[in-house]
Design an enzyme around this catalytic site. Structure first.
Site, PDB file in Angstrom:
ATOM      1  N   GLU A  40       0.825  -1.215   0.000  1.00 32.21           N
ATOM      2  CA  GLU A  40       0.000   0.000   0.000  1.00 32.21           C
ATOM      3  C   GLU A  40       0.858   1.262   0.000  1.00 32.21           C
ATOM      4  O   GLU A  40       0.510   2.253  -0.645  1.00 32.21           O
ATOM      5  CB  GLU A  40      -0.965  -0.002   1.187  1.00 32.21           C
ATOM      6  CG  GLU A  40      -2.060  -1.058   1.101  1.00 32.21           C
ATOM      7  CD  GLU A  40      -2.969  -0.882  -0.110  1.00 32.21           C
ATOM      8  OE1 GLU A  40      -2.964   0.201  -0.725  1.00 32.21           O
ATOM      9  OE2 GLU A  40      -3.678  -1.836  -0.459  1.00 32.21           O
ATOM     10  N   TYR A 121      -5.816   7.006   3.807  1.00 31.61           N
ATOM     11  CA  TYR A 121      -6.006   5.937   2.832  1.00 31.61           C
ATOM     12  C   TYR A 121      -5.342   4.644   3.287  1.00 31.61           C
ATOM     13  O   TYR A 121      -5.969   3.574   3.348  1.00 31.61           O
ATOM     14  CB  TYR A 121      -5.476   6.313   1.435  1.00 31.61           C
ATOM     15  CG  TYR A 121      -5.339   5.082   0.602  1.00 31.61           C
ATOM     16  CD1 TYR A 121      -6.465   4.486   0.045  1.00 31.61           C
ATOM     17  CD2 TYR A 121      -4.126   4.408   0.494  1.00 31.61           C
ATOM     18  CE1 TYR A 121      -6.388   3.278  -0.629  1.00 31.61           C
ATOM     19  CE2 TYR A 121      -4.043   3.212  -0.169  1.00 31.61           C
ATOM     20  CZ  TYR A 121      -5.168   2.651  -0.733  1.00 31.61           C
ATOM     21  OH  TYR A 121      -5.092   1.449  -1.374  1.00 31.61           O
ATOM     22  N   ASP A 139      -9.472   6.453  -2.286  1.00 20.87           N
ATOM     23  CA  ASP A 139      -8.353   6.862  -3.127  1.00 20.87           C
ATOM     24  C   ASP A 139      -8.923   7.487  -4.406  1.00 20.87           C
ATOM     25  O   ASP A 139     -10.118   7.735  -4.500  1.00 20.87           O
ATOM     26  CB  ASP A 139      -7.459   5.662  -3.453  1.00 20.87           C
ATOM     27  CG  ASP A 139      -8.127   4.718  -4.429  1.00 20.87           C
ATOM     28  OD1 ASP A 139      -9.380   4.688  -4.468  1.00 20.87           O
ATOM     29  OD2 ASP A 139      -7.419   4.023  -5.163  1.00 20.87           O
TER      30      ASP A 139
END
Length: 340
Positions: A40, A121, A139
DNA sequence: GACCCGTGGCT
DNA sequence: TAGCCAAGGGT
């Protein structure tokens, strides 16, 4: 569960893309939080295609968060070279050391949010995907899908709070991780910025923009300011023994913490006002490179010298470990000083 | 909220 | 080709 959510999960069950860090939809295996977190962070503002090779190299070299925490800073920066946004690499190491010391990742959104380099996020993504919690991921993909699904005409970033509320309403209590990845896959493959494939979209029956015919105009965005062009100079001095005159850039700011060549004019924070070493400097051409907020057009001066430098150190250089701007300059200088 | 921070692919 | 865009975060 809302009908849109159910349709999305049904689609994902059959169309999930394979990725090295991803568990198949509905998998009973708990994903490794380290791999989810690492992927991520790498995926922040970066495409899946660009991340794959870096993810494989990082997880091969540092299989666990404890391995990464024990790594040398310079090794991690060198391994990150070329991926961009180098503050991510610095925060990655900080975060790994905090997590290793704590004995593991926090398992809540609020706990994850306290980690270096982990914002709203990433905290939501790790909470949902690694820990099966119903956190809402927002996102660029989710913003686009929500703006179209609910025909939100207010431009970004003003509409972000509204889009976040809409996304939260679609987040299910079960399979939140699969749902998060499903929305992002949909945005990446069907609900694309241009030419969305509405004909095969599982959300088409529910899509307000599709009904209004506005999908290609959404999400609206406030125009960005023009990028100025900065001009300047880079000096590339090669020692007869093959080393190059480099300097480690300041930890913060542009290309922070990376290896670079001394320069003048284009980068105010690290600028010099004279060549770093006495030499017979030769103009070997120009390089152009575009950053987030400016274009750089730099003259590259190169020389071979064994004189003592005023600043910087002669060091061996592996061009693969340079940020792209510096690599462009290196390739140009090497082609002139080391003709093959 | 405003500004800063990379890179490569696509159109 | 020049601009747009990507699974954003820090200050």
């Amino acid at each position: 569960m809302r009908k849109e959510t159910a349709a999305l999960l049904e689609w994902y069950d059959h169309h999930a893309r394979e990725m090295p860090w991803r568990s198949p939809p509905g998998s009973r295996h708990t994903p490794d939080p380290y791999r989810i977190w690492l992927s991520e962070v790498m995926l922040q503002q970066t495409t899946v295609a660009a991340v794959r090779a870096y993810f494989d190299r990082f997880t091969t070299r540092w299989p666990t968060v404890a391995d990464l925490a024990a790594a040398q800073d310079a090794d991690v920066m060198a391994e990150w070279a070329g991926l961009g946004y180098y503050a991510r690499a610095r925060n990655l190491l900080k975060c790994a050391r905090v997590v290793a010391q704590a004995g593991g990742f926090p398992e809540t959104y609020d706990g994850l949010l306290t980690l270096p380099g982990v914002g709203p996020y990433t905290a939501a993504a790790v909470a949902a995907i690694a820990f099966d919690q119903p956190a809402t991921v927002v996102d660029g993909n989710v913003e686009r899908v929500m703006a179209r699904l609910f025909n939100v005409e207010k431009p970004l970033p003003l509409s972000k709070p509204e889009l976040t509320v809409l996304a939260a309403k679609l987040t299910p209590q079960t399979r939140p991780g699969d749902y998060a990845q499903a929305v992002m896959d949909l945005g990446a493959t069907i609900c694309t910025p241009r030419n969305p494939a509405c004909g095969i979209c599982p959300l088409r029956p529910f899509c307000a923009a599709q009904a209004e015919g506005t999908q290609s105009t959404l999400p609206r965005k406030i125009p960005k300011p023009e990028k100025p062009t900065r001009t300047g100079t880079l000096w590339l001095a090669r020692h007869p023994d093959g080393r190059w005159l480099t300097e480690e850039r300041a930890a913060k700011g542009l290309l922070g913490g990376m290896i670079g060549f001394p320069g003048m004019g284009w980068d105010s924070k690290t600028a010099h006002d004279a060549p770093p070493v006495t030499a017979n400097w030769q103009d070997v051409g120009q390089i152009r490179h575009t950053f987030t907020h400016f274009h750089a057009a730099l003259t590259v001066l190169a020389a071979t010298t064994s004189a003592r430098p005023d600043h910087g150190m002669f060091q061996p250089v592996n061009p693969e470990n340079l940020p792209t701007l510096m690599r462009k300059a290196f390739d140009l200088a090497a082609a002139t000083l080391l003709p093959r």
